[in-house]
Design a protein around this motif. Sequence first.
Motif, mmCIF file in Angstrom:
data_model
loop_
_atom_site.group_PDB
_atom_site.id
_atom_site.type_symbol
_atom_site.label_atom_id
_atom_site.label_comp_id
_atom_site.label_asym_id
_atom_site.label_seq_id
_atom_site.Cartn_x
_atom_site.Cartn_y
_atom_site.Cartn_z
ATOM 1 N N GLY A 135 0.847 -1.186 0.000
ATOM 2 C CA GLY A 135 0.000 0.000 0.000
ATOM 3 C C GLY A 135 0.880 1.232 0.000
ATOM 4 N N VAL A 136 0.265 2.381 0.183
ATOM 5 C CA VAL A 136 1.011 3.638 0.313
ATOM 6 C C VAL A 136 0.521 4.331 1.577
ATOM 7 N N GLY A 137 1.415 4.517 2.527
ATOM 8 C CA GLY A 137 1.080 5.204 3.769
ATOM 9 C C GLY A 137 2.017 6.367 3.991
ATOM 10 N N GLY A 138 1.743 7.136 5.026
ATOM 11 C CA GLY A 138 2.604 8.275 5.314
ATOM 12 C C GLY A 138 2.379 8.793 6.713
ATOM 13 N N GLY A 139 3.336 9.587 7.164
ATOM 14 C CA GLY A 139 3.244 10.238 8.462
ATOM 15 C C GLY A 139 3.914 11.588 8.397
ATOM 16 N N LEU A 140 3.530 12.479 9.300
ATOM 17 C CA LEU A 140 4.015 13.848 9.296
ATOM 18 C C LEU A 140 4.852 14.157 10.522
ATOM 19 N N VAL A 141 5.890 14.946 10.316
ATOM 20 C CA VAL A 141 6.632 15.603 11.396
ATOM 21 C C VAL A 141 6.369 17.092 11.256
ATOM 22 N N LEU A 142 5.801 17.699 12.281
ATOM 23 C CA LEU A 142 5.471 19.120 12.258
ATOM 24 C C LEU A 142 6.001 19.775 13.528
ATOM 25 N N GLY A 143 6.728 20.873 13.353
ATOM 26 C CA GLY A 143 7.270 21.568 14.507
ATOM 27 C C GLY A 143 8.211 20.718 15.334
ATOM 28 N N GLY A 144 8.916 19.803 14.676
ATOM 29 C CA GLY A 144 9.901 18.986 15.367
ATOM 30 C C GLY A 144 9.349 17.766 16.079
ATOM 31 N N ARG A 145 8.046 17.491 15.926
ATOM 32 C CA ARG A 145 7.436 16.357 16.594
ATOM 33 C C ARG A 145 6.594 15.555 15.602
ATOM 34 N N VAL A 146 6.576 14.239 15.806
ATOM 35 C CA VAL A 146 5.700 13.406 14.991
ATOM 36 C C VAL A 146 4.251 13.764 15.309
ATOM 37 N N HIS A 147 3.485 14.023 14.259
ATOM 38 C CA HIS A 147 2.089 14.424 14.421
ATOM 39 C C HIS A 147 1.194 13.286 13.943
#
Length: 313
Positions: free
Chosen positions: A142-154
């Motif tokens: 599949g295709v998944g994803g995750g975000l790092v915002l402001g220095g933290r995993v969101h």
Amino acid sequence: MRTDLVAALDIGGTKIAGAVVDRDGTLLARARRPTPSGTEAEATMGAVAEVLDELAGETALWSRVGAVGIGSAGPVDAGTGTVSPVNIPSWRDFPLAPRVREHTRGLPVTLVGDGVAMAAAEHWKGAARGRPDALCMVVSTGVGGGLVLGGRVHAGPSGNAGHIGHISVDLDGDLCPCGGRGCVERLASGPNIARRALEHGWRPGPDGDTGAAAVAAAAREGDPVAVASFHRAARALAAGIAATATLTDIGVAVVGGGVASAGDVLFAPLRKALHEFAVLSYVRQLDVVPAQMGTDAGLIGAAAVCGLPAPGA
């Protein structure tokens, strides 16, 4: 009793992997089972239980495990602990976290999407380390994803933030198993790269391998149908990345997973297509880089989100 270790599970459409992980992100014990291909929910849970039981057999290590982290194909619901992975049809609103908690005799369980787990690993020890804002992607079954915002995993309230695979990039495209049309996953996942190549006349070699890796090998040899299938996948990924960057103002997109191992067969057309889609001034400088954590990213990230030092620390 020392509880300085974490058990981690990485659950996807192809495999269910587990590990005992220490505070440095080292995998001290491993277990793995194939994801059952049938339609019985309990068969899949049985494979999860076998992985946990194998890890628990390492008695000296297991006695120090204080929590379980799960990175699962999504969508997930961190609030209820349930999962409904698009590529595991037998699980719909399946109570994975409660079942794991029960099986491990009450250990606390943290559940996130597999892309969030990958982002945690890459931000802690990999290609996004030191980057305050990033999109980290898994391009595989599949295709998944995750975000790092402001220095933290969101992760977001549900544990799915950054799930780029089900952004629509073709409003009139093929129907996706998620119910949408023209999703990034429907165009860019390994099985869909291979499906498109076969539908347009590509034929495997003497070994009969019809997977995305074989299509990538053919593309490296210049097969025009194989090349076209990867270019189509790259454009879908570029459109999804550009849309995410436009919304979140990230500085880097980290791409991992089995499809990313195709190297320049994927990354060259991806970077070229990104110039077409990333048109706003603050998006044009976006970097696209390969992931560094390899096949262990899901396990290391699943451990990181449930009690090890914060990613990036």
